[in-house]
Scaffold this motif. Structure first.
Motif, PDB file in Angstrom:
ATOM      1  N   THR A 190       0.832  -1.203   0.000  1.00  0.00           N
ATOM      2  CA  THR A 190       0.000   0.000   0.000  1.00  0.00           C
ATOM      3  C   THR A 190       0.864   1.249   0.000  1.00  0.00           C
ATOM      4  N   ARG A 191       1.933   1.245   0.794  1.00  0.00           N
ATOM      5  CA  ARG A 191       2.837   2.398   0.813  1.00  0.00           C
ATOM      6  C   ARG A 191       3.530   2.588  -0.523  1.00  0.00           C
ATOM      7  N   VAL A 192       3.943   1.492  -1.153  1.00  0.00           N
ATOM      8  CA  VAL A 192       4.710   1.589  -2.395  1.00  0.00           C
ATOM      9  C   VAL A 192       3.810   1.778  -3.609  1.00  0.00           C
ATOM     10  N   HIS A 193       2.696   1.052  -3.664  1.00  0.00           N
ATOM     11  CA  HIS A 193       1.873   1.011  -4.874  1.00  0.00           C
ATOM     12  C   HIS A 193       0.495   1.647  -4.739  1.00  0.00           C
ATOM     13  N   GLY A 194       0.137   2.089  -3.567  1.00  0.00           N
ATOM     14  CA  GLY A 194      -1.155   2.757  -3.380  1.00  0.00           C
ATOM     15  C   GLY A 194      -2.333   1.832  -3.659  1.00  0.00           C
ATOM     16  N   THR A 195      -3.207   2.271  -4.551  1.00  0.00           N
ATOM     17  CA  THR A 195      -4.453   1.548  -4.802  1.00  0.00           C
ATOM     18  C   THR A 195      -4.249   0.202  -5.496  1.00  0.00           C
ATOM     19  N   LYS A 196      -3.063  -0.055  -5.997  1.00  0.00           N
ATOM     20  CA  LYS A 196      -2.785  -1.331  -6.674  1.00  0.00           C
ATOM     21  C   LYS A 196      -2.233  -2.374  -5.712  1.00  0.00           C
ATOM     22  N   ALA A 197      -2.234  -2.075  -4.430  1.00  0.00           N
ATOM     23  CA  ALA A 197      -1.602  -2.937  -3.430  1.00  0.00           C
ATOM     24  C   ALA A 197      -2.156  -4.354  -3.425  1.00  0.00           C
ATOM     25  N   GLU A 198      -3.466  -4.505  -3.480  1.00  0.00           N
ATOM     26  CA  GLU A 198      -4.051  -5.848  -3.424  1.00  0.00           C
ATOM     27  C   GLU A 198      -3.644  -6.678  -4.640  1.00  0.00           C
TER      28      GLU A 198
ATOM     29  N   VAL B 146      -0.024  -7.765  -4.026  1.00  0.00           N
ATOM     30  CA  VAL B 146       0.048  -8.872  -3.057  1.00  0.00           C
ATOM     31  C   VAL B 146      -0.376 -10.174  -3.719  1.00  0.00           C
ATOM     32  N   HIS B 147      -1.436 -10.137  -4.492  1.00  0.00           N
ATOM     33  CA  HIS B 147      -1.875 -11.332  -5.213  1.00  0.00           C
ATOM     34  C   HIS B 147      -0.765 -11.842  -6.128  1.00  0.00           C
ATOM     35  N   ASP B 148      -0.166 -10.948  -6.904  1.00  0.00           N
ATOM     36  CA  ASP B 148       0.911 -11.338  -7.817  1.00  0.00           C
ATOM     37  C   ASP B 148       2.097 -11.945  -7.073  1.00  0.00           C
ATOM     38  N   VAL B 149       2.443 -11.359  -5.938  1.00  0.00           N
ATOM     39  CA  VAL B 149       3.579 -11.857  -5.157  1.00  0.00           C
ATOM     40  C   VAL B 149       3.278 -13.243  -4.589  1.00  0.00           C
ATOM     41  N   LEU B 150       2.063 -13.453  -4.113  1.00  0.00           N
ATOM     42  CA  LEU B 150       1.717 -14.777  -3.580  1.00  0.00           C
ATOM     43  C   LEU B 150       1.670 -15.831  -4.687  1.00  0.00           C
ATOM     44  N   VAL B 151       1.197 -15.458  -5.865  1.00  0.00           N
ATOM     45  CA  VAL B 151       1.230 -16.387  -7.000  1.00  0.00           C
ATOM     46  C   VAL B 151       2.676 -16.698  -7.362  1.00  0.00           C
TER      47      VAL B 151
END
Length: 86
Positions: A26-34, A37-42
């Motif tokens: 959220t701090r780094v990407h703002g509204t694209k945070a979720e 996170v999804h991309d990182v978990l995948v």
């Protein structure tokens, strides 16, 4: 097809690091945070064998991947903030 081991890995990563990962994204990407996170978990699921051992090493890996996902460097971040309110 996901195995129980894969599901357990992602559940464990989310339970252990999810709040920190989402806050950082959220701090780094703002509204694209979720999405980040999804991309990182995948990515973690796909590269499960590359995940480092240890709680803090895994968190560092996840946060580093979150930083790089969708990251567009801004030379003058204060200009971006000013432009939003102009």
């Amino acid at each position: 097809m996901a195995t129980l081991r894969d599901e357990a890995l992602i559940s464990s990563l989310w339970e252990t690091h999810g709040a920190a990962l989402l806050a950082y994204a959220t701090r780094v990407h703002g509204t694209k945070a979720e999405d980040v996170v999804h991309d990182v978990l995948v990515l973690a699921w796909r590269k499960a064998d590359d995940l480092p051992d240890g709680k803090m090493a895994a968190r560092a890996w996840l946060l580093a991947k979150a930083r790089k996902r969708g990251f567009v460097p801004v030379l003058f971040p204060q200009c971006r903030r000013t432009a939003q309110y102009a």
